[in-house]
Enzyme design. Structure first.
Site, mmCIF file in Angstrom:
data_model
loop_
_atom_site.group_PDB
_atom_site.id
_atom_site.type_symbol
_atom_site.label_atom_id
_atom_site.label_comp_id
_atom_site.label_asym_id
_atom_site.label_seq_id
_atom_site.Cartn_x
_atom_site.Cartn_y
_atom_site.Cartn_z
ATOM 1 C CD GLU A 42 -24.444 97.900 -17.190
ATOM 2 O OE1 GLU A 42 -25.239 98.865 -17.085
ATOM 3 O OE2 GLU A 42 -24.437 97.143 -18.179
ATOM 4 N NE ARG A 46 -21.262 94.311 -23.741
ATOM 5 C CZ ARG A 46 -21.890 95.299 -24.313
ATOM 6 N NH1 ARG A 46 -21.248 96.081 -25.153
ATOM 7 N NH2 ARG A 46 -23.149 95.529 -24.053
ATOM 8 C CE LYS A 130 -28.779 97.524 -21.230
ATOM 9 N NZ LYS A 130 -27.346 97.316 -21.055
HETATM 10 C C1 3PG Z 1 -24.606 98.411 -22.994
HETATM 11 O O1 3PG Z 1 -24.090 97.315 -22.896
HETATM 12 O O2 3PG Z 1 -25.398 98.799 -22.147
HETATM 13 C C2 3PG Z 1 -24.312 99.238 -24.190
HETATM 14 O O3 3PG Z 1 -23.492 98.585 -25.080
HETATM 15 C C3 3PG Z 1 -23.775 100.565 -23.926
HETATM 16 O O4 3PG Z 1 -24.038 101.264 -25.064
HETATM 17 P P1 3PG Z 1 -23.142 102.485 -25.518
HETATM 18 O O5 3PG Z 1 -21.777 101.909 -25.747
HETATM 19 O O6 3PG Z 1 -23.776 102.964 -26.788
HETATM 20 O O7 3PG Z 1 -23.153 103.480 -24.424
#
Ligand code: 3PG
Length: 213
Positions: A42, A46, A130
């Site tokens: 994924e 960002r 999700k």
């Molecule tokens: C996401 O965008 O799905 C989360 O920020 C991932 O979360 P994590 O960094 O705590 O795994």
């Protein structure tokens, strides 16, 4: 679940990736993930180069399931499709984006954590959500509580998932797969520590296999 969701569920984990330098890092990262048995990624919007990263990974590993994360607009859905992305993940439930993905025929996993979200997702005909941010929203206990009125959903918890709590999540039949950035931390990507990423993937796959026995 559709075929893509079944394949993701079989792998059991989905690395959430922010790639600052896709030209340099996308190819070796995709090698590292697939070598670790996690041929899925994924790529979050960002970082600006998300479409480029998806394109590079898909071309290098046509068997890899590559999708986009942190999708906030329909334009980003278009960019994902153009880059060969196969799924879209959104942090929240945006009805316009879900409908747009459905029109375009691309699998979408909207972030849902409340009865209101789940109810809207049900009305949209979704099957896999999700669950985000998982740990901060009540973790597996909340996922189980939500499953009482909404037993039709499988979920992909993301947010605070790591090697420690992965066994507990993966053992639940409500869980389709677990998402997390822990398999591809910025530090390891920046240092080009690809073997360590492969290692984290192998460990994750092993944990899921054990938990599902
Ligand atoms: C996401 O965008 O799905 C989360 O920020 C991932 O979360 P994590 O960094 O705590 O795994």
């Amino acid at each position: 679940m559709n075929d893509l969701q079944k394949k993701i569920s079989q792998i059991g984990v989905v690395p959430v990736i922010k790639l600052k330098n896709p030209q340099q890092d996308a190819a070796p990262l995709s090698d590292a993930l697939c070598a670790g048995g996690v041929c899925v990624a994924e790529i979050t919007f960002r970082a600006a180069g998300a479409p480029e990263a998806m394109r590079i990974m898909t071309q290098r590993h046509p068997e890899m399931i590559v999708g986009a994360g942190t999708v906030l607009t329909t334009e980003q859905v278009d960019q994902t499709i153009a880059a060969g992305g196969q799924f879209v993940v959104t942090p929240g439930l945006d009805i316009e984006i879900v409908k747009y993905c459905q029109e375009k025929g691309i699998t979408v996993f909207p972030g849902c954590t409340t009865p209101t979200d789940y109810h809207a997702a049900y009305r949209l005909g979704l099957e896999v959500l999700k669950f985000f941010p998982a740990e901060q929203s009540g973790g597996l206990a909340k996922i189980k509580a939500m499953s009482a009125p909404f037993p039709m959903f499988k979920v992909m918890p993301t947010g605070g998932v790591n090697l420690k709590n992965l066994p507990e999540y993966a053992a639940s039949p409500i869980i389709a797969a677990c998402g997390g950035s822990y398999m591809c931390p910025d530090k390891l990507i920046e240092a080009g520590e690809w073997d360590q990423i492969t290692d984290l993937c192998k460990k994750s796959v092993e944990i899921v296999k054990e938990a599902r026995k």
